[in-house]
Design a protein around this motif. Structure first.
Motif, mmCIF file in Angstrom:
data_model
loop_
_atom_site.group_PDB
_atom_site.id
_atom_site.type_symbol
_atom_site.label_atom_id
_atom_site.label_comp_id
_atom_site.label_asym_id
_atom_site.label_seq_id
_atom_site.Cartn_x
_atom_site.Cartn_y
_atom_site.Cartn_z
ATOM 1 N N SER A 72 1.597 27.944 41.247
ATOM 2 C CA SER A 72 1.060 26.963 40.296
ATOM 3 C C SER A 72 0.310 25.855 41.016
ATOM 4 O O SER A 72 -0.761 25.422 40.580
ATOM 5 C CB SER A 72 2.189 26.362 39.462
ATOM 6 O OG SER A 72 2.857 27.355 38.728
ATOM 7 N N LEU A 73 0.888 25.381 42.123
ATOM 8 C CA LEU A 73 0.229 24.327 42.896
ATOM 9 C C LEU A 73 -1.104 24.820 43.443
ATOM 10 O O LEU A 73 -2.126 24.116 43.364
ATOM 11 C CB LEU A 73 1.153 23.903 44.040
ATOM 12 C CG LEU A 73 0.773 22.640 44.815
ATOM 13 C CD1 LEU A 73 1.004 21.404 43.961
ATOM 14 C CD2 LEU A 73 1.589 22.538 46.095
ATOM 15 N N ALA A 130 0.419 13.823 46.534
ATOM 16 C CA ALA A 130 1.756 13.234 46.423
ATOM 17 C C ALA A 130 2.766 14.256 45.908
ATOM 18 O O ALA A 130 3.889 14.351 46.424
ATOM 19 C CB ALA A 130 1.704 12.011 45.503
ATOM 20 N N ALA A 131 2.374 15.022 44.874
ATOM 21 C CA ALA A 131 3.278 16.042 44.335
ATOM 22 C C ALA A 131 3.606 17.093 45.392
ATOM 23 O O ALA A 131 4.770 17.490 45.556
ATOM 24 C CB ALA A 131 2.648 16.705 43.110
ATOM 25 N N ALA A 132 2.595 17.530 46.146
ATOM 26 C CA ALA A 132 2.824 18.535 47.189
ATOM 27 C C ALA A 132 3.737 17.995 48.281
ATOM 28 O O ALA A 132 4.623 18.704 48.771
ATOM 29 C CB ALA A 132 1.489 18.972 47.789
ATOM 30 N N ALA A 133 3.554 16.732 48.662
ATOM 31 C CA ALA A 133 4.372 16.151 49.727
ATOM 32 C C ALA A 133 5.834 16.039 49.304
ATOM 33 O O ALA A 133 6.745 16.322 50.089
ATOM 34 C CB ALA A 133 3.826 14.773 50.109
ATOM 35 N N VAL A 134 6.076 15.646 48.053
ATOM 36 C CA VAL A 134 7.460 15.530 47.564
ATOM 37 C C VAL A 134 8.123 16.910 47.552
ATOM 38 O O VAL A 134 9.291 17.058 47.953
ATOM 39 C CB VAL A 134 7.491 14.894 46.160
ATOM 40 C CG1 VAL A 134 8.904 14.941 45.577
ATOM 41 C CG2 VAL A 134 7.013 13.449 46.227
ATOM 42 N N ALA A 146 -1.567 21.621 52.974
ATOM 43 C CA ALA A 146 -1.115 21.024 54.232
ATOM 44 C C ALA A 146 -0.118 19.901 53.974
ATOM 45 O O ALA A 146 0.849 19.722 54.730
ATOM 46 C CB ALA A 146 -2.314 20.496 55.021
ATOM 47 N N CYS A 147 -0.334 19.157 52.890
ATOM 48 C CA CYS A 147 0.591 18.067 52.543
ATOM 49 C C CYS A 147 1.913 18.602 51.993
ATOM 50 O O CYS A 147 2.858 17.825 51.806
ATOM 51 C CB CYS A 147 -0.057 17.137 51.523
ATOM 52 S SG CYS A 147 -1.381 16.141 52.231
ATOM 53 N N TRP A 148 1.971 19.876 51.724
ATOM 54 C CA TRP A 148 3.241 20.520 51.360
ATOM 55 C C TRP A 148 3.952 21.051 52.614
ATOM 56 O O TRP A 148 5.135 20.812 52.820
ATOM 57 C CB TRP A 148 2.969 21.665 50.375
ATOM 58 C CG TRP A 148 4.153 22.532 50.081
ATOM 59 C CD1 TRP A 148 5.409 22.127 49.724
ATOM 60 C CD2 TRP A 148 4.196 23.961 50.142
ATOM 61 N NE1 TRP A 148 6.242 23.212 49.543
ATOM 62 C CE2 TRP A 148 5.520 24.348 49.793
ATOM 63 C CE3 TRP A 148 3.274 24.946 50.428
ATOM 64 C CZ2 TRP A 148 5.908 25.686 49.747
ATOM 65 C CZ3 TRP A 148 3.655 26.275 50.374
ATOM 66 C CH2 TRP A 148 4.961 26.624 50.033
ATOM 67 N N THR A 149 3.215 21.760 53.487
ATOM 68 C CA THR A 149 3.856 22.425 54.624
ATOM 69 C C THR A 149 4.176 21.477 55.782
ATOM 70 O O THR A 149 5.227 21.612 56.419
ATOM 71 C CB THR A 149 2.958 23.560 55.140
ATOM 72 O OG1 THR A 149 1.668 23.031 55.488
ATOM 73 C CG2 THR A 149 2.781 24.637 54.090
ATOM 74 N N ILE A 150 3.307 20.505 56.057
ATOM 75 C CA ILE A 150 3.540 19.631 57.211
ATOM 76 C C ILE A 150 4.759 18.733 57.015
ATOM 77 O O ILE A 150 5.630 18.668 57.900
ATOM 78 C CB ILE A 150 2.272 18.816 57.536
ATOM 79 C CG1 ILE A 150 1.161 19.760 58.013
ATOM 80 C CG2 ILE A 150 2.565 17.758 58.595
ATOM 81 C CD1 ILE A 150 -0.173 19.087 58.236
ATOM 82 N N PRO A 151 4.901 18.013 55.886
ATOM 83 C CA PRO A 151 6.135 17.233 55.696
ATOM 84 C C PRO A 151 7.390 18.104 55.718
ATOM 85 O O PRO A 151 8.430 17.673 56.223
ATOM 86 C CB PRO A 151 5.933 16.588 54.323
ATOM 87 C CG PRO A 151 4.470 16.548 54.122
ATOM 88 C CD PRO A 151 3.948 17.779 54.788
ATOM 89 N N PHE A 187 8.973 27.507 59.883
ATOM 90 C CA PHE A 187 8.007 26.914 58.956
ATOM 91 C C PHE A 187 7.149 25.852 59.636
ATOM 92 O O PHE A 187 6.005 25.642 59.255
ATOM 93 C CB PHE A 187 8.737 26.313 57.759
ATOM 94 C CG PHE A 187 9.360 27.342 56.866
ATOM 95 C CD1 PHE A 187 8.591 28.104 56.017
ATOM 96 C CD2 PHE A 187 10.726 27.557 56.883
ATOM 97 C CE1 PHE A 187 9.166 29.069 55.195
ATOM 98 C CE2 PHE A 187 11.313 28.513 56.062
ATOM 99 C CZ PHE A 187 10.519 29.266 55.219
ATOM 100 N N GLY A 188 7.712 25.171 60.643
ATOM 101 C CA GLY A 188 6.933 24.154 61.321
ATOM 102 C C GLY A 188 5.772 24.732 62.107
ATOM 103 O O GLY A 188 4.727 24.099 62.257
ATOM 104 N N LEU A 189 5.959 25.949 62.630
ATOM 105 C CA LEU A 189 4.906 26.573 63.422
ATOM 106 C C LEU A 189 3.929 27.390 62.582
ATOM 107 O O LEU A 189 2.883 27.807 63.085
ATOM 108 C CB LEU A 189 5.528 27.486 64.486
ATOM 109 C CG LEU A 189 6.308 26.785 65.594
ATOM 110 C CD1 LEU A 189 6.979 27.807 66.499
ATOM 111 C CD2 LEU A 189 5.390 25.885 66.418
ATOM 112 N N GLU A 190 4.256 27.624 61.307
ATOM 113 C CA GLU A 190 3.393 28.462 60.472
ATOM 114 C C GLU A 190 1.969 27.923 60.357
ATOM 115 O O GLU A 190 1.003 28.692 60.522
ATOM 116 C CB GLU A 190 4.010 28.635 59.090
ATOM 117 C CG GLU A 190 3.253 29.606 58.205
ATOM 118 C CD GLU A 190 3.959 29.850 56.877
ATOM 119 O OE1 GLU A 190 3.485 30.700 56.112
ATOM 120 O OE2 GLU A 190 4.994 29.197 56.616
ATOM 121 N N PRO A 191 1.762 26.610 60.100
ATOM 122 C CA PRO A 191 0.370 26.120 60.020
ATOM 123 C C PRO A 191 -0.379 26.289 61.333
ATOM 124 O O PRO A 191 -1.565 26.613 61.334
ATOM 125 C CB PRO A 191 0.543 24.632 59.661
ATOM 126 C CG PRO A 191 1.900 24.523 59.064
ATOM 127 C CD PRO A 191 2.730 25.544 59.764
#
Length: 421
Positions: A38-39, A111-115, A57-62, A358-362
């Motif tokens: 959905s995102l 903001a939604a992705a980061a949360v 990126a604002c979803w995976t990096i945080p 998950f941290g290394l995936e990007p």
């Protein structure tokens, strides 16, 4: 820590606490796929492709950053409370995302992705740290087999279900459905037993607890080989799975989305079959770290040979065998992360393990994506898979040396100074 509230002679089928946690986490696993699709779809249509990368990126990096810290909170608090709180917060965030999906405001989407990413950093390790609290140790491999199947099914069926829901109810409607399922998972998790730290455990300062988690991993003979080696192998494999395989289908096999669907599905089918068959392997393999790495080496070698396949049918066969070989060691690896550390460190160790994946995936997907513009995807698969095999074999060699030198199983595990005090 006190013994978990488990009746030791109960089978998984009769373990009510296991079923409660299993189905509560099944809801969050599927909702994670609903949120991701959905995102992605909503941001693509509201903002365009250029901004979609920033939103993701604002979803995976945080998520990757907070995973390094979330284990401390999981080990400090009642793990049932953490799971309930995270599910409730994800439900509220999904409702907020439903409102955001009607906007073309990049800041709101980011903001939604980061949360969601921050909450994911708690959701992922808490599930692994809860399971050993409700299942007897001798049943953990079988329990993790079903957990792996649940996760593979969510990864396989979740995106198509999300696509159908978006077509019927729209992006906002799908977010709302996800919120309702999160609430149901939250309510179901309330029936799980309390999982508070033992009476004799007094958490220290946050940074001291965080440091003690890192110290445990670096001082434990098996963990200090297991986690870094798995992370380095993932650095090559994740980008191959996410980027090189689609490019291989398009540029080498000259096929479209249908071909990619068949090839991707063959790997998922192999994972499912391999996970189902993992109990057919000798019991001595279940906690044998060298054999786990050897099985991963076989899987990565088969992945490398996919790059040599001239037709889709052969590529699907090789990719299926790669998934088949990866199913058992993935389940055994999960079990090792639950049995090697002391129970009061389960949150921190599993959070660090997730962070290394998950941290290394990007990093992995970005690097493979950049290389794919200059190097054939077939070469990337053969080369990247070959390097991963070398890493796996190194892990097997180091693990064999560790096994020969560690104390017998009855000996106490090394305890960081903070805990000893």
């Amino acid at each position: 820590m006190d013994d978990p509230p488990v009746i030791k002679n109960r089978t998984l089928r009769r373990n009510r606490h296991y079923h409660v946690t299993f189905w509560a986490q099944a809801g969050t696993d599927y909702c994670d796929q609903l949120l991701l699709v959905s995102l992605t779809w909503g941001a693509l249509h509201r903002l365009g492709g250029a901004d979609l990368g920033l939103v993701l990126a604002c979803w995976t990096i945080p998520r990757g950053v907070v995973l390094l810290l979330s284990g401390v909170f999981i080990d400090r608090w009642d793990r049932r409370t953490v799971a309930v709180t995270v599910s409730a917060a994800l439900g509220a965030t999904a409702l907020g995302a439903a409102a955001v999906s009607r906007l073309s405001d990049l800041v709101a989407w980011v903001a939604a992705a980061a949360v969601i990413g921050v909450l994911d950093a708690f959701r992922l390790p808490v599930g692994a740290s809860v399971l050993p609290m409700v299942v007897a140790e001798e049943q953990l491999v079988n329990a993790n087999r079903w957990v792996s199947l649940r996760e593979w099914s969510a990864l396989t069926a979740g995106p198509p279900v999300a696509g159908v829901l978006i077509a019927i109810t729209g992006v906002a409607g799908t977010f709302t459905i996800a919120a309702a399922v999160y609430v149901a998972s939250c309510l179901l998790m309330m029936f799980a037993p309390s999982m508070k730290p033992g009476a004799g455990e007094h958490p220290g300062h946050f940074l001291a607890d965080l440091k003690s988690g890192f110290r445990l991993v670096t001082s434990h003979p098996r963990l200090r080989v297991l986690l870094p080696t798995f992370a380095v192998a993932n650095l090559f494999i994740l980008g191959l799975l996410g980027v090189a395989i689609p490019v291989f289908v398009k540029d080498v096999l000259h096929l479209g989305a249908t071909g990619l669907g068949f090839l991707s599905g063959s790997f998922g089918a192999g994972l499912v079959v391999g996970t189902l068959l993992c109990q057919k392997l000798p019991a001595s393999w279940q906690d044998s770290q060298p054999r786990i790495f050897l099985l991963f080496a076989v899987s990565d070698a088969l992945l490398a040979t996919v790059g040599l396949a001239p037709v889709l049918a052969l590529a699907c066969c090789l990719y299926f065998l790669s998934g088949l070989a990866a199913g058992p060691p993935a389940t055994f690896y999960r079990t090792l992360l639950q049995t090697l550390p002391p129970k009061e460190y389960l949150g921190r160790v599993n959070a660090l393990a997730r962070a290394t994946s998950f941290g290394l995936e990007p990093v992995s997907t970005t690097a493979i994506g950049a290389l794919s513009a200059r190097i054939s995807a077939a070469v990337l698969l053969v080369g990247g898979g070959g390097i991963a095999v070398c890493v796996d074999l190194t892990g097997a060699y180091l693990s064999r040396r560790v096994v020969r030198g560690i104390p017998p199983p009855a000996a106490p595990l090394p305890v960081p100074k903070e805990l000893a005090q």
